[in-house]
Design a protein around this motif. Structure first.
Motif, PDB file in Angstrom:
ATOM      1  N   LYS A 116       0.813  -1.219   0.000  1.00 47.91           N
ATOM      2  CA  LYS A 116       0.000   0.000   0.000  1.00 47.91           C
ATOM      3  C   LYS A 116       0.849   1.273   0.000  1.00 47.91           C
ATOM      4  N   LYS A 158      -3.710   0.970   8.721  1.00 47.88           N
ATOM      5  CA  LYS A 158      -3.910  -0.211   7.874  1.00 47.88           C
ATOM      6  C   LYS A 158      -2.624  -1.006   7.754  1.00 47.88           C
ATOM      7  N   GLY A 164      -8.925  -7.802   2.579  1.00 48.25           N
ATOM      8  CA  GLY A 164     -10.115  -8.335   3.248  1.00 48.25           C
ATOM      9  C   GLY A 164     -10.461  -7.622   4.544  1.00 48.25           C
ATOM     10  N   GLY A 165     -10.033  -6.361   4.661  1.00 49.46           N
ATOM     11  CA  GLY A 165     -10.408  -5.579   5.844  1.00 49.46           C
ATOM     12  C   GLY A 165      -9.646  -5.954   7.107  1.00 49.46           C
ATOM     13  N   GLU A 200      -3.477   6.815   7.350  1.00 50.95           N
ATOM     14  CA  GLU A 200      -3.984   7.867   6.472  1.00 50.95           C
ATOM     15  C   GLU A 200      -5.219   8.488   7.078  1.00 50.95           C
ATOM     16  N   LYS A 201      -5.607   9.614   6.522  1.00 53.10           N
ATOM     17  CA  LYS A 201      -6.799  10.326   6.958  1.00 53.10           C
ATOM     18  C   LYS A 201      -8.000   9.407   6.783  1.00 53.10           C
ATOM     19  N   VAL A 203     -11.616   9.028   5.827  1.00 52.49           N
ATOM     20  CA  VAL A 203     -12.633   9.784   5.100  1.00 52.49           C
ATOM     21  C   VAL A 203     -13.994   9.411   5.695  1.00 52.49           C
ATOM     22  N   HIS A 208     -17.407   3.548  -1.582  1.00 49.39           N
ATOM     23  CA  HIS A 208     -16.299   2.805  -2.189  1.00 49.39           C
ATOM     24  C   HIS A 208     -16.660   2.657  -3.675  1.00 49.39           C
ATOM     25  N   GLN A 232     -20.942  -2.737   2.829  1.00 46.46           N
ATOM     26  CA  GLN A 232     -19.887  -3.562   3.410  1.00 46.46           C
ATOM     27  C   GLN A 232     -20.195  -3.849   4.864  1.00 46.46           C
ATOM     28  N   GLU A 275      -9.264   1.032  -6.825  1.00 45.69           N
ATOM     29  CA  GLU A 275     -10.278   1.379  -5.824  1.00 45.69           C
ATOM     30  C   GLU A 275     -10.106   2.825  -5.353  1.00 45.69           C
ATOM     31  N   GLU A 288      -6.484   1.686  -3.319  1.00 40.71           N
ATOM     32  CA  GLU A 288      -5.531   0.636  -3.652  1.00 40.71           C
ATOM     33  C   GLU A 288      -5.853   0.065  -5.019  1.00 40.71           C
TER      34      GLU A 288
END
Ligand code: ADP
Length: 450
Positions: A116, A158, A164-165, A200-201, A203, A208, A232, A275, A288
């Motif tokens: 990432k 992250k 897969g979250g 990261e920030k 949002v 998505h 989701q 994405e 990503e």
């Protein structure tokens, strides 16, 4: 063109690829674990090779066994599907050195998109908007908190190698940073074997929105519309649709062109997905790039008429793209629902078991991609996704009615599924209005169940 392809996967996606091979006159080779002797993909392929015991690490993730099976059956190419080895640069490299075509991007491009932090850097160079965040991987909480202070809360932590979250935490204030960073990092080490994180920030209430691209070996890249995957649960997609109701033509084109630049920036070839997060003010940010066919590819196939798996095979065989950008036409509206063996009443706990009285819908514009058959026993070792129902309607309202009608027909006895939950979403007034974002399920279904 290839004469024989090995499919290094299982479940509905393996079946999907076997069908594409058959329609193209290509012999298909399935690989299967001991738990999948009776699986549909094992039975449908022209040839099938057992590659080991049930746990994926002994079978579907075992690169040596899969390559040995390919060599023994004289397969010229391997299609990895999604999950398992699909985004494993080392596996792509091993295929290359065995002179077997990997149906996907080059090992180098997988390496760039799979990390990432690296992917973000490449996108910034290509002038694609990214969410403000750390430039480099962060491994220490003390260093992370400084970065988070700089970015401004809320932030999202992250796993660099995430998927897969997993390995992801939203941090709303400095006080909770340390604990949540460590939790996410532990999860990342556990799931991906690495503790590199990035921050990261966060949002608020984004959609998505992802863009499908196809790129050949000669630098031709096209984009095939977008998919809205905002519905989701715990960062995992449940319902996807194309087109996204929030885009107008100008924004759609800007996002599509950004996706094409993104693919170009990493030397991408084959099918891929870029994405983005789309915020309430319609700003979009790169999130990503997925270097594989996606679960939700059918909705793009339904609105464009392009068979993405066949295109993947043609591209890997060295053919030029047959579609030009001006040939891409989006027609109608498509929705897909993922049918999982899980119990929404018990925190979506997986529910494997024996399937009985199976009945699937059909009819004009209804598509079912499934690995089930009557009497099949769903093994407990793998993903709980069993089937996907996709529909094509004239517009979004018709697609929703068609999906409710289709889901209403499904019978899967013997195991618990998320069918009723999906049906409930499709009837929710906010969903009908298209008023959706990634918080839709927590907002509307966390407490009361549909
Ligand atoms: P994975 O690789 O695990 O699928 P992604 O980076 O694709 O993770 O993110 C999965 C989901 O997490 C997104 O679809 C979105 O709902 C949420 N998400 C990720 N990054 C952000 C962010 N910066 N702000 C808000 N939501 C985010």
């Amino acid at each position: 063109m290839f004469q024989k392809i090995l499919i290094a996967n299982r479940g509905e996606i393996a079946v999907r690829i076997i069908r594409a091979c058959r329609e193209m006159g290509i012999v298909s080779v399935a690989v299967y674990s001991e738990a999948d002797r009776d699986a549909l993909h094992t039975q449908l392929a022209d040839e099938a090779v057992c590659i080991g015991k049930a746990p994926a690490s002994d079978s579907y993730l075992n690169m040596e066994r899969i390559l040995s099976a390919a060599i023994a059956t004289k397969a010229q190419a391997i299609h990895p599907g999604f999950g398992f080895l699909s985004e494993n640069a080392h596996f792509a490299e091993m295929c290359e050195s065995c002179k077997i075509a990997f149906i996907g991007p080059s090992a180098a491009a997988i390496g760039k998109t799979g990390n990432k932090s690296e992917a973000r850097a490449a996108m910034e160079n290509a002038k694609i908007p990214v969410v403000p965040g750390t430039e480099e991987a962060v491994r220490e909480a003390e260093e992370g908190v400084k970065a988070a202070d700089r970015i401004g809360y809320p932030v999202i932590v992250k796993a660099s190698l995430g998927g897969g979250g997993k390995g992801m935490r939203i941090v709303r204030s400095r006080g909770e940073f340390d604990a949540l960073f460590r939790l996410a990092q532990q999860e990342s080490v556990h799931a991906f074997g690495d503790g590199a994180m990035y921050i990261e920030k966060y949002v608020e209430r984004p959609r998505h929105v992802e863009v499908q691209i196809l790129a050949d070996k000669y630098g031709n890249i096209v984009w095939l519309g977008e998919r809205d995957c905002s519905i989701q649960r715990r960062h995992q997609k449940m319902i996807e649709e194309s087109p996204c109701a929030a885009l107008d033509e100008a924004l759609r084109r800007r996002m599509g062109e950004a996706a094409v630049r993104a693919a170009g920036a990493v030397g991408y070839e084959n099918a891929g997905t870029v994405e983005f997060l789309l915020d309430r003010d319609k700003n979009f940010y790169f999130m990503e790039m997925n270097a594989r066919i996606q679960v939700e590819h059918p909705v793009t196939e339904m609105v464009t008429g392009v068979d993405l798996v066949k295109e993947q095979i043609r591209i890997a065989a060295g053919e030029r793209l047959r579609i030009r950008q001006e040939d891409v036409r989006i027609q109608g509206h498509s929705i897909e629902c993922r049918i999982n063996a899980e119990d929404p009443k018990r925190d979506f706990m997986p529910c494997p078991g024996r399937v009985e009285n199976l009945h699937f819908p059909g009819g004009n514009g209804v598509r079912v991609d499934s690995a089930l058959y009557d009497g099949y026993t769903v093994p407990p070792y793998y993903d709980s996704m069993l089937a996907k129902v996709a529909v094509l309607g004239e517009d979004r309202a018709e697609a929703i009615r068609k999906m409710r009608s289709a889901l209403g027909e499904v019978i899967v006895d013997g195991i618990t599924t998320n069918l009723d939950f999906q049906y409930g979403i499709l009837g929710h007034p906010a969903f009908l209005k298209g008023d959706i974002d990634t918080h839709f399920i927590p907002d509307h279904f966390e407490k009361e169940r549909p």
